[in-house]
Design a protein around this motif. Structure first.
Motif, PDB file in Angstrom:
ATOM      1  N   PRO A   1     -44.013  -4.927 -19.230  1.00 27.01           N
ATOM      2  CA  PRO A   1     -43.623  -5.681 -20.431  1.00 27.01           C
ATOM      3  C   PRO A   1     -42.551  -6.717 -20.166  1.00 27.01           C
ATOM      4  CG  PRO A   1     -42.705  -3.455 -20.469  1.00 27.01           C
ATOM      5  CD  PRO A   1     -43.651  -3.490 -19.318  1.00 27.01           C
ATOM      6  N   GLU A   2     -41.768  -6.509 -19.095  1.00 25.38           N
ATOM      7  CA  GLU A   2     -40.703  -7.469 -18.796  1.00 25.38           C
ATOM      8  C   GLU A   2     -41.280  -8.839 -18.449  1.00 25.38           C
ATOM      9  OE1 GLU A   2     -41.860  -4.957 -15.371  1.00 25.38           O
ATOM     10  OE2 GLU A   2     -41.020  -4.545 -17.349  1.00 25.38           O
ATOM     11  N   LEU A   3     -42.502  -8.874 -17.894  1.00 23.85           N
ATOM     12  CA  LEU A   3     -43.115 -10.164 -17.614  1.00 23.85           C
ATOM     13  C   LEU A   3     -43.409 -10.927 -18.900  1.00 23.85           C
ATOM     14  CD1 LEU A   3     -45.584  -9.314 -14.705  1.00 23.85           C
ATOM     15  CD2 LEU A   3     -43.186 -10.012 -14.588  1.00 23.85           C
ATOM     16  N   GLY A   4     -43.821 -10.210 -19.924  1.00 24.38           N
ATOM     17  CA  GLY A   4     -44.027 -10.849 -21.221  1.00 24.38           C
ATOM     18  C   GLY A   4     -42.731 -11.353 -21.816  1.00 24.38           C
ATOM     19  N   GLU A   5     -41.637 -10.571 -21.658  1.00 24.45           N
ATOM     20  CA  GLU A   5     -40.342 -11.015 -22.182  1.00 24.45           C
ATOM     21  C   GLU A   5     -39.845 -12.265 -21.466  1.00 24.45           C
ATOM     22  OE1 GLU A   5     -37.825  -7.680 -21.706  1.00 24.45           O
ATOM     23  OE2 GLU A   5     -38.738  -6.489 -23.313  1.00 24.45           O
ATOM     24  N   LEU A   6     -40.186 -12.375 -20.195  1.00 24.16           N
ATOM     25  CA  LEU A   6     -39.796 -13.558 -19.430  1.00 24.16           C
ATOM     26  C   LEU A   6     -40.769 -14.716 -19.602  1.00 24.16           C
ATOM     27  CD1 LEU A   6     -38.727 -11.826 -16.090  1.00 24.16           C
ATOM     28  CD2 LEU A   6     -37.206 -12.820 -17.794  1.00 24.16           C
ATOM     29  N   GLY A   7     -41.835 -14.507 -20.367  1.00 21.79           N
ATOM     30  CA  GLY A   7     -42.817 -15.563 -20.607  1.00 21.79           C
ATOM     31  C   GLY A   7     -43.669 -15.886 -19.409  1.00 21.79           C
TER      32      GLY A   7
ATOM     33  N   ASN B   1     -35.005 -19.956 -13.473  1.00 25.50           N
ATOM     34  CA  ASN B   1     -33.986 -19.505 -14.440  1.00 25.50           C
ATOM     35  C   ASN B   1     -34.608 -18.943 -15.717  1.00 25.50           C
ATOM     36  OD1 ASN B   1     -31.963 -20.310 -12.675  1.00 25.50           O
ATOM     37  ND2 ASN B   1     -31.784 -22.346 -13.588  1.00 25.50           N
ATOM     38  N   ARG B   2     -35.469 -17.979 -15.544  1.00 24.86           N
ATOM     39  CA  ARG B   2     -36.009 -17.254 -16.697  1.00 24.86           C
ATOM     40  C   ARG B   2     -35.065 -16.088 -17.006  1.00 24.86           C
ATOM     41  NH1 ARG B   2     -41.380 -18.306 -18.230  1.00 24.86           N
ATOM     42  NH2 ARG B   2     -41.783 -20.482 -17.645  1.00 24.86           N
ATOM     43  N   THR B   3     -34.543 -16.073 -18.224  1.00 29.09           N
ATOM     44  CA  THR B   3     -33.577 -15.043 -18.621  1.00 29.09           C
ATOM     45  C   THR B   3     -34.238 -14.068 -19.574  1.00 29.09           C
ATOM     46  OG1 THR B   3     -31.770 -16.614 -18.394  1.00 29.09           O
ATOM     47  CG2 THR B   3     -31.315 -14.608 -19.644  1.00 29.09           C
ATOM     48  N   ALA B   4     -34.065 -12.794 -19.287  1.00 33.99           N
ATOM     49  CA  ALA B   4     -34.625 -11.769 -20.151  1.00 33.99           C
ATOM     50  C   ALA B   4     -33.931 -11.791 -21.505  1.00 33.99           C
ATOM     51  CB  ALA B   4     -34.471 -10.394 -19.500  1.00 33.99           C
TER      52      ALA B   4
ATOM     53  N   SER C   1     -31.131 -13.129 -14.911  1.00 36.30           N
ATOM     54  CA  SER C   1     -31.928 -14.343 -14.801  1.00 36.30           C
ATOM     55  C   SER C   1     -32.677 -14.318 -13.474  1.00 36.30           C
ATOM     56  CB  SER C   1     -31.028 -15.581 -14.881  1.00 36.30           C
ATOM     57  OG  SER C   1     -30.389 -15.663 -16.133  1.00 36.30           O
ATOM     58  N   TYR C   2     -33.902 -14.816 -13.498  1.00 39.93           N
ATOM     59  CA  TYR C   2     -34.745 -14.779 -12.314  1.00 39.93           C
ATOM     60  C   TYR C   2     -35.407 -16.136 -12.113  1.00 39.93           C
ATOM     61  CZ  TYR C   2     -34.372  -9.716 -13.026  1.00 39.93           C
ATOM     62  OH  TYR C   2     -33.905  -8.449 -13.213  1.00 39.93           O
ATOM     63  N   THR C   3     -35.582 -16.458 -10.832  1.00 43.26           N
ATOM     64  CA  THR C   3     -36.488 -17.536 -10.457  1.00 43.26           C
ATOM     65  C   THR C   3     -37.756 -16.870  -9.939  1.00 43.26           C
ATOM     66  OG1 THR C   3     -34.786 -19.174  -9.962  1.00 43.26           O
ATOM     67  CG2 THR C   3     -36.899 -19.409  -8.844  1.00 43.26           C
TER      68      THR C   3
ATOM     69  N   LEU D   1     -39.710 -12.099  -7.870  1.00 42.12           N
ATOM     70  CA  LEU D   1     -38.614 -12.386  -8.794  1.00 42.12           C
ATOM     71  C   LEU D   1     -37.296 -12.336  -8.024  1.00 42.12           C
ATOM     72  CD1 LEU D   1     -40.813 -10.385 -10.445  1.00 42.12           C
ATOM     73  CD2 LEU D   1     -39.289 -11.004 -12.327  1.00 42.12           C
ATOM     74  N   ALA D   2     -36.677 -13.496  -7.836  1.00 43.33           N
ATOM     75  CA  ALA D   2     -35.376 -13.579  -7.169  1.00 43.33           C
ATOM     76  C   ALA D   2     -34.281 -13.590  -8.227  1.00 43.33           C
ATOM     77  CB  ALA D   2     -35.290 -14.829  -6.307  1.00 43.33           C
ATOM     78  N   ASP D   3     -33.356 -12.672  -8.138  1.00 42.46           N
ATOM     79  CA  ASP D   3     -32.274 -12.565  -9.114  1.00 42.46           C
ATOM     80  C   ASP D   3     -31.277 -13.706  -8.899  1.00 42.46           C
ATOM     81  OD1 ASP D   3     -30.157 -11.866 -10.758  1.00 42.46           O
ATOM     82  OD2 ASP D   3     -30.432  -9.717 -10.436  1.00 42.46           O
ATOM     83  N   VAL D   4     -31.194 -14.595  -9.879  1.00 40.00           N
ATOM     84  CA  VAL D   4     -30.266 -15.738  -9.814  1.00 40.00           C
ATOM     85  C   VAL D   4     -29.253 -15.665 -10.950  1.00 40.00           C
ATOM     86  CG1 VAL D   4     -31.887 -17.246  -8.608  1.00 40.00           C
ATOM     87  CG2 VAL D   4     -31.924 -17.151 -11.116  1.00 40.00           C
ATOM     88  N   THR D   5     -28.926 -14.448 -11.347  1.00 39.08           N
ATOM     89  CA  THR D   5     -28.002 -14.280 -12.473  1.00 39.08           C
ATOM     90  C   THR D   5     -26.660 -14.927 -12.184  1.00 39.08           C
ATOM     91  OG1 THR D   5     -29.093 -12.196 -13.032  1.00 39.08           O
ATOM     92  CG2 THR D   5     -26.930 -12.606 -14.000  1.00 39.08           C
ATOM     93  N   ASP D   6     -26.116 -14.697 -10.991  1.00 40.00           N
ATOM     94  CA  ASP D   6     -24.820 -15.280 -10.655  1.00 40.00           C
ATOM     95  C   ASP D   6     -24.883 -16.804 -10.690  1.00 40.00           C
ATOM     96  OD1 ASP D   6     -23.860 -12.752 -10.330  1.00 40.00           O
ATOM     97  OD2 ASP D   6     -24.015 -12.744  -8.144  1.00 40.00           O
ATOM     98  N   HIS D   7     -25.966 -17.331 -10.131  1.00 36.12           N
ATOM     99  CA  HIS D   7     -26.123 -18.787 -10.149  1.00 36.12           C
ATOM    100  C   HIS D   7     -26.252 -19.307 -11.577  1.00 36.12           C
ATOM    101  CE1 HIS D   7     -27.511 -22.780  -9.013  1.00 36.12           C
ATOM    102  NE2 HIS D   7     -28.544 -22.613  -9.811  1.00 36.12           N
TER     103      HIS D   7
END
Length: 617
Positions: free
Chosen positions: A163-169, A188-191, A197-199, A228-234
């Motif tokens: 379901p997280e893929l749907g939340e990220l569109g 920069n898709r944010t849940a 945030s993920y690229t 999915l690369a976590d780019v939250t800090d960026h």
């Protein structure tokens, strides 16, 4: 770019190349250079790999199974620095040699075919999922994915199991990748809820056929690898930067608006409106500004300018220039002299900042707009018949450049006329000549009707200026109304040429008495007006030279008395001693009038005036 060719030019690269050459020479001298560079295949078809499957280098002594050339049990001894023994069936008598060790150490890299995809994906810190089929059923998720979102059931559709893929569109993106066969990346898709945030990179993959010939089975071989690369800090750093930029922009806009006039002065003879539109959120605030300054005797100064630059600094320079203009305007100088003073001041404020400016003065008695321009765009005037004209030269260089003598020009501004002063943000567009923008403004002005504020809005819309415009815009519109009926009865002019000698004084008093009485002023105001006219005429007769003129003008708010002569020496108010017989005229005028002043006239000479406020109607 050919990296090898270009990298040879860098000093560090040359030093490293020289070091490798020396090392290779030393190896050849020791007999070690015969070993070829490590490759994915075997260095020698008859040699075993010197690097075992666990990835550690081989020891110098190797034991292995060899094959002799004799019958029974054969024993072989290696000829290198290590020894090897082998036992195996032979086909004839003889002695075998096991190629277990050769001179030097053989370094080989394992083939990628030997690597386990599951092991590689499982060790990645990024989140990886593999889906297949039209419903994107889950085939695999790695440990990082499980740690981030929890365990997933293989074989379940993505919209249920992921379901997280749907939340990220991302579900529509999976469909696009599967249809096109091309990878796609979403940055920069944010849940929802302010999560990580993920690229995300979605790559199409083909599953190997494991059996079956049904078309349905073959259709399910297409899959998508989701990374999915976590780019939250960026993303947080970018958001902090944007927040900082927003705060700086808000500070610059606040400063800009605070330095602009909060309420425009409204002269008796003109209707004026102005608007300022800062650039969009992606544009830095500039230094556009405008002002209206009443000079007295019915004359009005109008100024608009643009500081070249962006941000708080440009707004601060703009504020200093606007303050200086108001101070210089009080001197009631011709427009070109005001710009000359501003030019020197702009260079002193900041030599790296330049500004364009138009300074204009409207005189209702002459029906003219006198102006001077410092690198600014031309004033546009539409007459009562709808014809639009540009104010012609003179135009000098921008303020702050120095070394230029500005000059003044005039353009008619009669009853029913409308003039527009503006900055380049209104007419300048990327990829277009600025003259095309000015021509578009002329066409828009020709068809714009209504009050000055309405015309401002219509011009902004016609030129495509909105909240996302990429530059600051300042526009000022002034109208000289064509009055008729009862409104026209509130505006009158009367003038008398002062000929002769001392007999002109009583003639001036009689003229003022008759005119003020015909305008139905109260008796007290008539007496004060006659006294002021008498003192100004007497001062001109004593200190001035011909030609002399007395002018009376009334508006809906004030009575103006003005005397002109041919001498350019400006009077000043001074304190007269009790024994002095003269020197009290200007002091008397300053005492009884609401305001008074003097200025030099363009053709030589001076004008001395005073004003009386009319009682409220």
């Amino acid at each position: 770019m050919n990296f090898t060719r270009w990298s040879a030019r860098f000093p560090g690269t040359q030093r490293r190349a020289a070091a490798r050459t020396e090392h290779a020479a030393a190896q050849a001298k020791r007999g070690e250079g015969a070993v070829p560079a490590a490759r994915g295949g075997r260095a020698d078809p008859g040699a075993e790999r010197s690097t075992p499957a666990d990835g550690h280098p081989a020891d110098s002594t190797v034991s292995g199974t060899g094959t002799g050339t004799g019958t029974g049990t054969g024993t072989g001894t290696g000829t290198g620095t290590g020894t090897g023994s082998g036992t195996g069936p032979g086909t004839g008598p003889g002695t075998g040699t096991a190629p277990a060790q050769r001179t030097g150490v053989l370094t080989a890299v394992p083939s990628l075919d030997e690597l386990s995809v599951r092991a590689v994906l499982g060790r990645l810190p990024a989140l990886v999922a593999l889906v297949h089929g039209p419903e994107h059923r889950v085939a695999y998720v790695n440990d990082a994915y499980t740690a981030g979102f929890g365990a997933r059931t293989p074989g379940a559709p993505a919209h249920e199991a992921l379901p997280e893929l749907g939340e990220l569109g991302l579900l529509p993106l999976l469909d696009q990748v599967q249809r096109s066969g091309r990878p796609r990346t979403a940055k920069n898709r944010t849940a929802p809820g302010g999560g990580s945030s993920y690229t995300v990179t979605c790559t199409p993959v083909e599953f190997p056929t494991t059996g079956g010939t049904a078309p349905e089975a073959e259709a399910h071989h297409a899959g998508v690898l989701i990374h999915l690369a976590d780019v939250t800090d960026h993303a947080e750093a970018v958001e902090r930067l944007r927040a900082s930029e927003r705060r700086q922009r808000e500070a610059a806009v606040t400063l800009q608006r605070s330095l602009l006039p909060q309420e425009l002065e409204q002269p008796d003879d003109l209707r004026i409106a102005a608007t300022y539109q800062p650039g969009g959120t992606e544009a830095a605030v500039g230094g556009d500004w405008y002002d209206v300054i009443t000079l007295g005797a019915g004359r009005t100064a109008l100024v608009i300018g643009d500081v070249m630059g962006r941000g708080v600094r440009a707004a601060a320079v703009m504020g200093q220039l606007r303050t200086a203009v108001r101070a210089y305007a009080r001197l009631d100088l011709p427009p070109h002299e005001v710009l000359q003073l501003l030019d020197g001041l702009a260079a002193e404020i900041d030599a790296s900042q330049i500004a364009t400016c138009v300074y204009a003065v409207h005189d209702p008695n002459e029906g003219l707009l006198a102006y001077a321009s410092a690198g600014h765009l031309p004033i546009l005037v539409r007459d009562e018949h709808g014809t639009v004209r540009r104010a012609a030269d003179p135009t000098g260089p921008p303020l702050g450049t120095g070394g230029w003598l500005h000059t003044s020009g005039t353009i008619a501004l009669g009853p029913g006329s409308t003039a527009v002063l503006y900055t380049d943000g209104l007419v300048e567009r990327r990829g277009e000549d600025i003259d095309e923008g000015v021509a578009a403004l002329e066409r828009a002005l020709a068809g714009a009707q209504g009050t000055p504020s309405v015309i401002c809005d219509r011009l902004m819309r016609a030129l495509g200026v909105d909240a996302d415009h990429d530059d600051d815009v300042a526009v000022m519109v002034l109208q000289q109304p064509a009055r008729s009926g009862a409104d026209a009865e509130l505006f009158h002019n009367a003038a008398l040429e002062l000929l002769g000698g001392i007999e002109a004084a009583p003639r001036a008093r009689a003229f003022a008495q008759g005119v003020l009485a015909s305008w139905r002023f109260p008796v007290e105001l008539c007496d004060l007006g006659v006294l002021a006219a008498s003192e100004l005429v007497a001062n001109s007769l004593q200190h001035g030279t011909p030609p002399m003129r007395l002018r009376l003008r009334r508006t809906d708010r004030r009575l103006i008395i003005e005397v002109t002569d041919g001498d350019d020496h400006l009077p000043r108010r001074r304190r007269a001693e009790p024994a002095d017989e003269t020197g009290r005229g200007i002091s008397i005028v300053a005492t009884i009038a609401s305001s008074w002043g003097s200025r030099r006239t363009p053709g030589g000479g001076k004008a001395v005036w005073c004003e009386f406020a009319l009682p409220d109607r």
